[in-house]
Structure formats: C-alpha cells, structure tokens
Design a protein around this motif. Sequence first.
Motif, mmCIF file in Angstrom:
data_model
loop_
_atom_site.group_PDB
_atom_site.id
_atom_site.type_symbol
_atom_site.label_atom_id
_atom_site.label_comp_id
_atom_site.label_asym_id
_atom_site.label_seq_id
_atom_site.Cartn_x
_atom_site.Cartn_y
_atom_site.Cartn_z
ATOM 1 N N LEU A 1 -6.335 4.068 4.932
ATOM 2 C CA LEU A 1 -7.230 3.197 5.705
ATOM 3 C C LEU A 1 -6.928 1.724 5.442
ATOM 4 O O LEU A 1 -6.928 0.908 6.366
ATOM 5 C CB LEU A 1 -8.693 3.487 5.375
ATOM 6 C CG LEU A 1 -9.308 4.708 6.024
ATOM 7 C CD1 LEU A 1 -10.794 4.760 5.714
ATOM 8 C CD2 LEU A 1 -9.123 4.708 7.530
ATOM 9 N N LEU A 2 -6.658 1.404 4.186
ATOM 10 C CA LEU A 2 -6.308 0.016 3.847
ATOM 11 C C LEU A 2 -5.027 -0.392 4.555
ATOM 12 O O LEU A 2 -4.908 -1.513 5.052
ATOM 13 C CB LEU A 2 -6.128 -0.129 2.330
ATOM 14 C CG LEU A 2 -7.398 -0.350 1.529
ATOM 15 C CD1 LEU A 2 -7.108 -0.259 0.048
ATOM 16 C CD2 LEU A 2 -8.014 -1.700 1.839
ATOM 17 N N LYS A 3 -4.080 0.528 4.595
ATOM 18 C CA LYS A 3 -2.811 0.244 5.289
ATOM 19 C C LYS A 3 -3.059 0.089 6.799
ATOM 20 O O LYS A 3 -2.505 -0.804 7.440
ATOM 21 C CB LYS A 3 -1.808 1.374 4.996
ATOM 22 C CG LYS A 3 -0.472 1.251 5.696
ATOM 23 C CD LYS A 3 0.310 0.076 5.196
ATOM 24 C CE LYS A 3 1.416 -0.296 6.166
ATOM 25 N NZ LYS A 3 1.894 -1.659 5.973
ATOM 26 N N ALA A 4 -3.887 0.980 7.342
ATOM 27 C CA ALA A 4 -4.156 0.943 8.791
ATOM 28 C C ALA A 4 -4.814 -0.366 9.209
ATOM 29 O O ALA A 4 -4.570 -0.866 10.309
ATOM 30 C CB ALA A 4 -5.037 2.122 9.186
ATOM 31 N N LEU A 5 -5.630 -0.937 8.319
ATOM 32 C CA LEU A 5 -6.304 -2.200 8.653
ATOM 33 C C LEU A 5 -5.319 -3.357 8.794
ATOM 34 O O LEU A 5 -5.640 -4.382 9.351
ATOM 35 C CB LEU A 5 -7.338 -2.535 7.584
ATOM 36 C CG LEU A 5 -8.706 -1.899 7.771
ATOM 37 C CD1 LEU A 5 -9.585 -2.210 6.586
ATOM 38 C CD2 LEU A 5 -9.391 -2.382 9.030
ATOM 39 N N GLU A 6 -4.121 -3.192 8.266
ATOM 40 C CA GLU A 6 -3.113 -4.250 8.362
ATOM 41 C C GLU A 6 -2.402 -4.237 9.705
ATOM 42 O O GLU A 6 -1.656 -5.166 10.011
ATOM 43 C CB GLU A 6 -2.064 -4.043 7.269
ATOM 44 C CG GLU A 6 -2.637 -4.109 5.888
ATOM 45 C CD GLU A 6 -1.741 -4.818 4.934
ATOM 46 O OE1 GLU A 6 -0.551 -4.492 4.918
ATOM 47 O OE2 GLU A 6 -2.231 -5.703 4.218
ATOM 48 N N TYR B 1 0.818 -1.216 0.000
ATOM 49 C CA TYR B 1 0.000 0.000 0.000
ATOM 50 C C TYR B 1 0.854 1.269 0.000
ATOM 51 O O TYR B 1 0.508 2.250 -0.635
ATOM 52 C CB TYR B 1 -0.979 -0.007 1.177
ATOM 53 C CG TYR B 1 -2.036 -1.072 1.000
ATOM 54 C CD1 TYR B 1 -2.849 -1.084 -0.128
ATOM 55 C CD2 TYR B 1 -2.191 -2.087 1.930
ATOM 56 C CE1 TYR B 1 -3.791 -2.069 -0.323
ATOM 57 C CE2 TYR B 1 -3.140 -3.081 1.740
ATOM 58 C CZ TYR B 1 -3.940 -3.070 0.619
ATOM 59 O OH TYR B 1 -4.873 -4.054 0.424
ATOM 60 N N LEU C 1 -8.257 6.546 1.259
ATOM 61 C CA LEU C 1 -8.582 5.121 1.096
ATOM 62 C C LEU C 1 -7.346 4.250 1.291
ATOM 63 O O LEU C 1 -7.395 3.216 1.978
ATOM 64 C CB LEU C 1 -9.136 4.872 -0.312
ATOM 65 C CG LEU C 1 -10.631 5.021 -0.493
ATOM 66 C CD1 LEU C 1 -11.004 4.820 -1.950
ATOM 67 C CD2 LEU C 1 -11.388 4.015 0.354
#
Lengths: 168, 269
Positions: free
Chosen positions: A62-67, A36, A59
Amino acid sequence: MDGKIFFNTFLPLLIIISFLKGVFVYITSYSPLDFYSAFCLALIPLLSLNIYSFLSIFLLSLLKALETYYASLLFIVLYFLFFLSFQHLKKIFKTETKFFLFLFWGISLLLLIIIKTILFFDTLSLAVLDYNFWLNFIVKILGYFFLTFLFCIGFYILFKGMIGQTHV
Amino acid sequence: MRKKWALFIFIFFSASLLFLVKSDPFKGVFGFFLKPFWNFESILSEKIKNFFSSYFFLVEIKRENQKLKEENLKLRQELTYFVEREILYQKLEKLYKIEPPFQYPQVVAKIIYKAVDPFSDQIIINKGSKDGIMPQMPVLALIANEGVGLVGQVVETHKNWSRIILLTDPSFAADVKILRTQDRAILKGKGEKYCSLEFLPLYSEAKTGDTIITSGQDLIYPEGLLVGTLTNLSKDPQGLFKKGEVKPAVDLYNLNWVVILLKIPEISM
C-alpha cells in the motif's frame, strides 16, 4: 513474524525508514531507487506464513502504491507473488545461502523493472526516441537495479540483526 | 449445483477485482491516515532544507539571488503576458472584436509528499476534492503569491489530498506555442529534467531560447501560461516536423507550494 515482533520491531522500523525516505526525497527531489521494494524483498526471506507476515507485505504494498497512480492491486499482487513464491521455493531449495538470496532478489527486481518499464512506455507517447533518451534510460535502469539491490542487502543485514533469527 | 457455485464465485471475484481496480479504496483510506505523517515530514524536511541552505551557503548572496530570480520570473511572466496581449490585440484589431478575459478561482496547496522515482515525477498536495479540486485541473507554481508558470496537472483526487503529475512526468502532455512565432507544438514529459517538444512545423522560425506558452487549444490549460524555454531544436528523423527540448520555467525540484486553477475540464479523460 509474531505480533510482538510486528508491533515492536517491524512497525517502528517501517515508520522510521518511511520518514527518512520521505525527508530525503523532499529535500533532494530525487530518488534513484525503490525503497519499499528493497524493504519488502529484504524482509521476505525472514518471514514465515502467518497473518502478521501478510499484514506486513500488505502495508508495504500500500505504501508503494501510494507513490504511483496505478491501482494498489498491482503492487499487492506483485509483493504477495514475491512472498508466496519464496515460501514455495523454501520447500524446494536451500534458501539460506547467499547465492539463493541474491538470485531471488535479482530475479524479483528484474521482474519489477520489466513491469515498471512496460508501465513507463505505456504512458510515454514520444514520437521519436533518440540516442540520448535511450542512454539516459539505460543508466536509470541500471542505477535503479543496483541501488535497490544494495539496499536489499543493507536492509536484510539490518533486519537480521534486529530480529536476531533466520525465520520469524 | 457445483457449477452454479463456481459461476457465483467467479462473478463475485470478477466484480470485486473490477471494484478494486476501478475505485481503489485502499489508497483513499490509507492516504487519509498517512496525511498527518506526510504533513509532519514535509514541515521537518523544509526546516532541514532551510537550515542547510541558510548556513552552509553564502546566506546573503543566496537570498539576493533568490529574490532576483523571483523578480526575473515575475518580470518574464509580465513580459509574456504583455507580449501575448500585444499579439492578441494586433489580431483583434484586424478582426474588430474583443474576447472577454477569463478568470478562474484558485486554490493554494502545500506539497506534502514528493513521489519521484526514475520513471515518474509526481507530487502529493494537502488539498483534495472537498476543496473543489478535480482531475485534469492545471497546476501552477507560486512565486511571491503570483502564478508564474505551469507546473503540471491534477490526476487523482481524494477527499483531502490529491496527486499531481509534473511537466516532466512521462504521462504529461500539453498543447503549447512558441510565443515569438506563434507556432503550435506538443509538449510531452519523458521522465527526465527537460520536457520534449514535438510536432513543431518544419517552416517554424523558432530558435533556442524562445519562450513557450500554453496555446489553450487542448481545452485543459488556459492560453498564455508560461511553460519554459526552448533548447536543442532540430529536425525529427522523418523530416516532417521539428523537435526540441523545453527547460521548464519553474524550478520543479524546489517547489513547496502550488496553485491549482479550478478550471472545470472541458473534455473527459
């Protein structure tokens, strides 16, 4: 980036790349690089200041934070910092050159690695850090840096080819 | 007047910042929308993985090997259980009292996303707080519908998904003991394939190949859960304790399903 590019190019590409990344990691249980961040850093030189650019960066962060289990705010701030600093640097330097792009990606990745290292050692509570640990750590860091950097270049070429212009 | 406004804005931004850091609403909402995507991704990944492992490797040998491995792990788990019981009964004979056995409800969950990178080993499962999962609950691996060993711990729960740290994650730690000698030590993840075993007493007669189980002293993991096998035992540089490495009993990198023990944390994080 205008709405047309955001919905017709960016979102499908993000979904495909996220999906491929997810499948790869699920099968191999191994991810030596940061997909990401590479995606975001490759996209930043092609963006201009508008709502869709902000939305894309948001976006991706957020995708990175979900990891991770760290607060989303950390990656939102970090990715926006990269984006806004590039926008500022555009006014001062000639940013279209390869040298500048490589320098920007290199420094950004270095900052990312510093933050990752701080967070890693913050959670790590080993009493003894032996030679093997440091050796593994250095190999991991170098692998992380160079692979993410290579993916930055790859994604940039791909985005430039798909979007077809320097700044959108 | 301007000072009042500045103060008001400052308080508003500080409160918003605190709220964003503490409750992190983005993750829950975004994760909720991404869950079907992760589900589809995990199903397809599993199918691809099974296809390749079935056709490109020696099919029968692999299946037999897998079966034997599962049987071996089951037997090891049973052996661990009986050795532990034997030691316990020997102690109880001396003490003339018997402790009641503990039983916790379990939730079986599917891994829908593997959030691994060189610095952390985490997984995301398809069950969340609505299934009774809470942070700090122990997570076990499932082999032939039986829990065989410790996999990690729940660290973050949302309504319909949760995040688990594996044994190898740098933030993981557990109080463990050597099954044979009953010496206690601390197991810690270090972001590598094997975990680190620290603070093993210097007088301990533990040797490589010994089985490691949870001690139950940390009030998080129940006593007697199989953790792994001891490798690379040595003295630490200060010479006060012994240290080593532990190979997890469960193959953490080939997990598809896990079991969460609904054991309410006895201590707060």
